[in-house]
Motif scaffolding. Structure first.
Motif, PDB file in Angstrom:
ATOM      1  N   ALA A 256      -1.356  17.527   6.590  1.00  9.23           N
ATOM      2  CA  ALA A 256      -1.952  16.203   6.795  1.00  9.23           C
ATOM      3  C   ALA A 256      -2.513  15.648   5.486  1.00  9.23           C
ATOM      4  N   TYR A 257      -3.032  16.533   4.628  1.00 13.17           N
ATOM      5  CA  TYR A 257      -3.545  16.079   3.335  1.00 13.17           C
ATOM      6  C   TYR A 257      -2.399  15.615   2.433  1.00 13.17           C
ATOM      7  N   LEU A 258      -1.242  16.266   2.558  1.00 10.55           N
ATOM      8  CA  LEU A 258      -0.058  15.808   1.827  1.00 10.55           C
ATOM      9  C   LEU A 258       0.374  14.436   2.330  1.00 10.55           C
ATOM     10  N   ASN A 259       0.350  14.266   3.641  1.00 12.26           N
ATOM     11  CA  ASN A 259       0.688  12.974   4.240  1.00 12.26           C
ATOM     12  C   ASN A 259      -0.179  11.857   3.672  1.00 12.26           C
ATOM     13  N   GLU A 260      -1.470  12.115   3.618  1.00  8.36           N
ATOM     14  CA  GLU A 260      -2.405  11.110   3.125  1.00  8.36           C
ATOM     15  C   GLU A 260      -2.134  10.748   1.669  1.00  8.36           C
ATOM     16  N   ALA A 261      -1.557  11.697   0.929  1.00  7.76           N
ATOM     17  CA  ALA A 261      -1.279  11.472  -0.494  1.00  7.76           C
ATOM     18  C   ALA A 261       0.112  10.896  -0.732  1.00  7.76           C
TER      19      ALA A 261
ATOM     20  N   ALA B 296       0.837  -1.210   0.000  1.00  8.02           N
ATOM     21  CA  ALA B 296       0.000   0.000   0.000  1.00  8.02           C
ATOM     22  C   ALA B 296       0.863   1.248   0.000  1.00  8.02           C
ATOM     23  N   LEU B 297       1.938   1.215   0.813  1.00  9.95           N
ATOM     24  CA  LEU B 297       2.835   2.360   0.892  1.00  9.95           C
ATOM     25  C   LEU B 297       3.557   2.567  -0.433  1.00  9.95           C
ATOM     26  N   THR B 298       3.988   1.451  -1.057  1.00  8.94           N
ATOM     27  CA  THR B 298       4.661   1.539  -2.355  1.00  8.94           C
ATOM     28  C   THR B 298       3.732   2.132  -3.403  1.00  8.94           C
ATOM     29  N   SER B 299       2.474   1.695  -3.372  1.00 10.50           N
ATOM     30  CA  SER B 299       1.483   2.223  -4.311  1.00 10.50           C
ATOM     31  C   SER B 299       1.271   3.717  -4.102  1.00 10.50           C
ATOM     32  N   LEU B 300       1.228   4.123  -2.840  1.00  5.67           N
ATOM     33  CA  LEU B 300       1.043   5.533  -2.514  1.00  5.67           C
ATOM     34  C   LEU B 300       2.220   6.357  -3.018  1.00  5.67           C
ATOM     35  N   PHE B 301       3.445   5.839  -2.827  1.00  4.37           N
ATOM     36  CA  PHE B 301       4.637   6.552  -3.286  1.00  4.37           C
ATOM     37  C   PHE B 301       4.651   6.673  -4.803  1.00  4.37           C
ATOM     38  N   SER B 302       4.212   5.602  -5.503  1.00 10.57           N
ATOM     39  CA  SER B 302       4.225   5.649  -6.964  1.00 10.57           C
ATOM     40  C   SER B 302       3.245   6.693  -7.478  1.00 10.57           C
TER      41      SER B 302
ATOM     42  N   SER C 185      -2.535  26.390  -1.986  1.00 13.13           N
ATOM     43  CA  SER C 185      -1.677  26.417  -3.175  1.00 13.13           C
ATOM     44  C   SER C 185      -0.814  25.166  -3.258  1.00 13.13           C
ATOM     45  N   ILE C 186      -0.255  24.745  -2.122  1.00  9.96           N
ATOM     46  CA  ILE C 186       0.566  23.534  -2.096  1.00  9.96           C
ATOM     47  C   ILE C 186      -0.288  22.310  -2.416  1.00  9.96           C
ATOM     48  N   ILE C 187      -1.446  22.228  -1.789  1.00  8.63           N
ATOM     49  CA  ILE C 187      -2.343  21.092  -2.011  1.00  8.63           C
ATOM     50  C   ILE C 187      -2.751  21.007  -3.482  1.00  8.63           C
ATOM     51  N   HIS C 188      -3.117  22.144  -4.049  1.00 13.92           N
ATOM     52  CA  HIS C 188      -3.585  22.171  -5.437  1.00 13.92           C
ATOM     53  C   HIS C 188      -2.452  21.845  -6.405  1.00 13.92           C
ATOM     54  N   ALA C 189      -1.266  22.395  -6.151  1.00 10.88           N
ATOM     55  CA  ALA C 189      -0.122  22.122  -7.028  1.00 10.88           C
ATOM     56  C   ALA C 189       0.280  20.653  -6.979  1.00 10.88           C
ATOM     57  N   ALA C 190       0.009  19.996  -5.846  1.00 13.09           N
ATOM     58  CA  ALA C 190       0.311  18.567  -5.710  1.00 13.09           C
ATOM     59  C   ALA C 190      -0.768  17.692  -6.343  1.00 13.09           C
ATOM     60  N   GLY C 191      -1.831  18.315  -6.844  1.00 11.01           N
ATOM     61  CA  GLY C 191      -2.893  17.554  -7.486  1.00 11.01           C
ATOM     62  C   GLY C 191      -3.825  16.865  -6.521  1.00 11.01           C
ATOM     63  N   ILE C 192      -3.918  17.391  -5.305  1.00  5.25           N
ATOM     64  CA  ILE C 192      -4.761  16.805  -4.260  1.00  5.25           C
ATOM     65  C   ILE C 192      -6.042  17.633  -4.153  1.00  5.25           C
TER      66      ILE C 192
END
Length: 610
Positions: free
Chosen positions: A110-115, A12-18, A291-298
Motif C-alpha cells: 500500500a505504501y508503494l501504491n501511495e508512491a 496528480a497521477l502524472t506527477s506521481l508517476f514522474s 527492504s522494498i520500501i527502503h530501496a524505493a526511497g519511501i
C-alpha cells in the motif's frame, strides 16, 4: 466542473508517476513449500535448477533467509506486514478469525501504491489479517495493467511445488518411476532410506525442475518487454517443506527459505554485495517489505518490526550482526507452541509444550504417504534413534550448532561447554517474547473472544500479565526441585491463566510432578475453567492417573466453543498417541454442543481404529 476534476486527477497521477520514474521495479518470484535443502544451489543433495543458478550468477545468494513462520499463511502474514505474527494475532494456520491490522499500519505494498507504483499479486493472498486488498493490490495481471512508465511491484506465485503435490497415490511410483532422480537422492539422517522416501524426494525434485522452467520463462518475458535491467528480482520459497519434520515445524527444514536477489547494474548501490556472490548474513521475512520500501526511497513505517537489507545506507557489516526469530503455533487442527532464536550458526529452540510430539496427527500432513510410512515404521520399531526423535518427547529447550548439525538432531543444551551461551540465548529470546507481547501465552479461544478486536492493543494492555506467564512457563527449563514451590503457588492462583500455565509446566516435568498429583486431581475435578481442567488432566495422564480420560471426555461434551473444543481434542489426540490402550475415545458426534471443520477432522482420527 467534472472535466476540471478529471484533469486535476490526471495531472496528480502524472506527477506521481514522474516522481516514481527513477525508482526500480520489483519482482518477487515465489515457489511454494520448499526449503533451501531441496535445491542444489543451496544444498549439494538438492536438484539442479539451471535458470535459478543463472539468476544467482547475476545476483546475490542469501544462504540464511528465514521465513519466521513455518507455514504459508503465517509466513505471508509476516511478509505483508513486516511484523512478528505472534504480536499481531496472525500466528495460527489457518485462521479461525481474521484479525485487524494494527492501528496506523498498512500492508507494505500500500505504501508503494501511495508512491505511484502499480502493485500486482498473481495470486496468493492467504493472510491471517484483514488486509485492505484495494489499497494493497491494483490487480492480478502482472505488469501489463500499469500505465506507461509506471514502476511496478509484482508478486508472482507458483503453486506446483506446494505440499499437495506430495499427496500422490502409491501407483504413481509405477506410472512415473523418476529413476534419473531416485538414483541420485541422498536422504537426510532423520528420514529412513526406503523406496517410498526416495521416491517422495524424487517426486518433489521433479516439481522443482518444472518450476525452474517457469522461472526461466518469466525472466525471459521480463527481458522481452525490456524491463529486465530496470527490475530488482527476488526469488524465494515461502517457507520450508514438504516432507516430515519440515513445513509447520520450527526446524531449519521448516524455516530456511532459498533466496536469490538480482539487482541490475543501475541499482547496484542499493545492495552491499557484488553480483555472483553469496552471503551468510541472516535476513528475515519481516525484513522483506521494509527492504522494498527502503530501496524505493519511501519512508519506513515506525511500526515495522523488520529492518531493510536493501537501500543506499545498508552495510554488509551491519547485516552480519542480524539474528532471526521463528515461531510455530497451530497448523490446521494440530497445536504447538515453539519459539526460536538464531544468532550466527547457533540456534536456540524453546518448546513451551514439549509433551506434544512432532508426530502428533494432523489430517493434511498424513495425507502424504511418507508420513504414513514413517508412523508404521515407528510402530514396528524399525527407526533409528535420530528418526525416532519425531515421535519422542521434545526437550523444553534445545541448542543446535547448525554448521555441524544442519538437521538439528544433536541437542547441546546439556553440554557443559555451552551453558553460558545457552543462558544468554534463553534470556534474549525471553526478552524478545516479552517485548513483542507474544499473544500465544493465551489459548486461541480466549484471544478470539477477548483480544482479536485489536490484538496489538490487547497485547500492550496485558504486557505485564504476558511477561508473568512467560516467566512461569520458563520454570520448565530449571530443575523440578527449584521449580516445585513456584508451581504449587501458581496452581492455586486466583488468576485463571496462571493456573493454566502451571498445569502445562507440571506436565512438562512428567513423572517428576508426582508430588503435585493431589492438587492436579482437584483442579481436574473442579476448576471453574474447562481448559484448566483439561491441562490438569494432561499432567495426570503423564503420571499414569487414568482419571484423565474421564475429565477429557466430560470436557469434550461440555464445550460450547469450537476453537476451545479443538484445543481439547488436541489434548485427547496427544493422550491417545501416548497410550492408545488407556486413551481410546469413541466420541458421539450427536452429543457435541459445537462443531467445526477442524473438530470434525480430529474426531475422524480419534474414532478411527487401526
Amino acid at each position: 466542473m467534472k472535466l476540471t476534476t478529471q484533469i486535476l486527477a490526471a495531472l496528480a497521477l502524472t506527477s506521481l508517476f514522474s516522481l516514481a520514474a527513477d525508482r526500480p521495479n520489483f519482482l518477487w518470484i515465489v515457489s511454494e513449500d520448499n526449503s533451501k535443502h531441496h535445491t542444489k544451489h543451496f544444498d549439494p543433495t538438492g536438484v539442479a535448477m539451471p535458470n535459478l543458478e543463472q539468476l544467482a550468477k547475476e545476483g546475490v545468494t542469501f544462504d540464511n533467509a528465514c521465513s519466521n513462520g513455518a507455514v504459508c499463511s503465517v509466513a505471508r502474514s509476516t511478509l505483508v506486514t513486516g511484523c512478528y505474527a505472534p504480536k499481531l494475532g496472525a500466528q495460527f494456520h489457518r485462521r479461525q478469525k481474521l484479525v485487524p491490522m494494527p492501528d496506523g499500519l498498512k500492508a507494505f505494498p500500500a505504501y508503494l501504491n501511495e508512491a505511484g507504483y502499480y502493485t500486482a499479486n498473481k495470486t496468493k493472498t492467504d493472510y491471517n489479517l484483514q488486509v485492505d486488498m484495494k489499497e494493497t493490490w491494483n490487480g492480478k495481471d502482472g505488469w501489463k495493467g500499469r500505465a506507461e512508465g509506471q514502476p511496478f511491484f509484482l508478486q508472482q506465485n507458483f503453486a506446483g511445488t506446494h505440499e499437495g503435490s506430495s499427496h500422490f497415490p502409491l501407483n504413481a511410483m509405477k506410472k512415473k518411476p523418476l529413476q534419473d532422480l531416485i538414483s541420485n537422492i541422498t536422504l537426510p539422517p532423520h528420514h529412513p532410506d526406503t523406496t517410498l522416501f526416495r521416491y517422495s524426494y524424487a517426486s518433489y525434485q521433479d516439481r522443482l525442475r518444472k518450476f525452474d522452467e517457469q522461472l526461466g520463462n518469466l525472466i525471459n518475458k521480463l527481458k522481452k518487454d525490456g524491463l529486465y535491467e530496470d527490475t530488482i528480482i527476488f526469488y524465494f520459497g515461502d517457507h520450508g517443506g514438504v516432507l516430515p519434520r519440515s513445513k509447520g515445524y520450527a526446524y531449519e527444514t521448516g524455516l530456511a527459505a532459498p533466496l536469490v536477489v538480482r539487482v541490475p547494474e543501475k541499482w547496484q548501490h542499493l545492495i552491499p554485495f557484488k553480483p555472483g556472490t553469496r552471503t551468510d548474513a541472516i535476513v528475515n521475512f519481516y525484513d522483506f517489505g521494509p527492504s522494498i520500501i527502503h530501496a524505493a526511497g519511501i519512508p519506513l513505517s515506525d511500526q515495522f518490526d523488520g529492518k531493510p537489507f536493501l537501500g543506499k545506507d545498508i552495510s554488509a557489516e551491519e547485516l552480519s550482526k542480524r539474528v532471526a526469530y521463528g515461531y510455530a503455533d497451530r497448523f490446521d487442527e494440530k497445536y504447538d507452541l515453539v519459539r526460536t532464536y538464531r544468532k550466527g550458526d547457533l540456534k536456540y529452540m524453546r518448546n513451551f509444550q514439549p509433551f506434544n510430539p512432532d508426530a502428533l496427527h494432523n489430517f493434511y500432513r498424513y495425507k502424504q504417504l511418507a508420513y504414513l510410512e514413517l508412523r508404521e515404521l515407528h510402530k514396528a520399531g524399525k527407526l533409528n534413534a535420530q528418526q525416532e526423535l519425531f515421535f519422542s518427547r521434545k526437550p523444553a529447550e534445545a541448542l543446535y550448532d547448525l554448521k555441524n548439525d544442519p538437521y538439528e538432531l544433536n541437542n547441546l543444551a546439556g553440554d557443559p561447554k555451552y551453558q553460558e551461551t545457552l543462558k544468554e540465548m534463553r534470556s534474549t529470546l525471553t526478552e524478545h517474547l516479552k517485548e513483542m507481547n507474544d499473544l500465544s501465552f493465551y489459548p486461541e479461544s480466549e484471544l478470539i473472544n477477548k483480544a482479536f478486536g485489536n490484538p496489538t492493543a490487547f497485547g500492550k494492555k496485558h504486557s505485564k500479565e504476558i511477561a508473568a506467564l512467560i516467566d512461569l512457563a520458563n520454570l520448565e527449563v530449571v530443575n523440578f526441585d527449584e521449580a516445585k514451590s513456584k508451581i504449587e503457588s501458581a496452581l492455586i492462583s486466583e488468576d485463571v491463566w496462571t493456573r493454566y500455565w502451571a498445569c502445562i509446566v507440571a506436565t512438562s516435568f512428567y513423572e517428576k510432578s508426582k508430588p503435585l498429583e493431589v492438587t492436579l486431581s482437584t483442579i481436574a475435578d473442579s476448576d471453574a475453567n474447562i481448559l484448566v481442567r483439561v491441562r490438569a488432566a494432561e499432567a495426570l495422564a503423564h503420571l499414569g492417573n487414568s482419571k484423565a480420560k474421564d475429565v477429557m471426555e466430560k470436557a469434550i461434551y461440555a464445550s460450547t466453543d469450537p476453537v476451545e473444543l479443538n484445543l481439547i481434542l488436541n489434548s485427547a489426540a496427544m493422550l491417545y498417541e501416548l497410550d492408545p490402550t488407556t486413551y481410546t475415545f469413541d466420541i458421539d458426534k450427536s452429543k457435541l454442543k459445537t462443531n467445526s471443520s477442524l473438530v470434525k477432522e480430529r474426531i475422524i482420527y480419534l474414532n478411527k481404529r487401526d
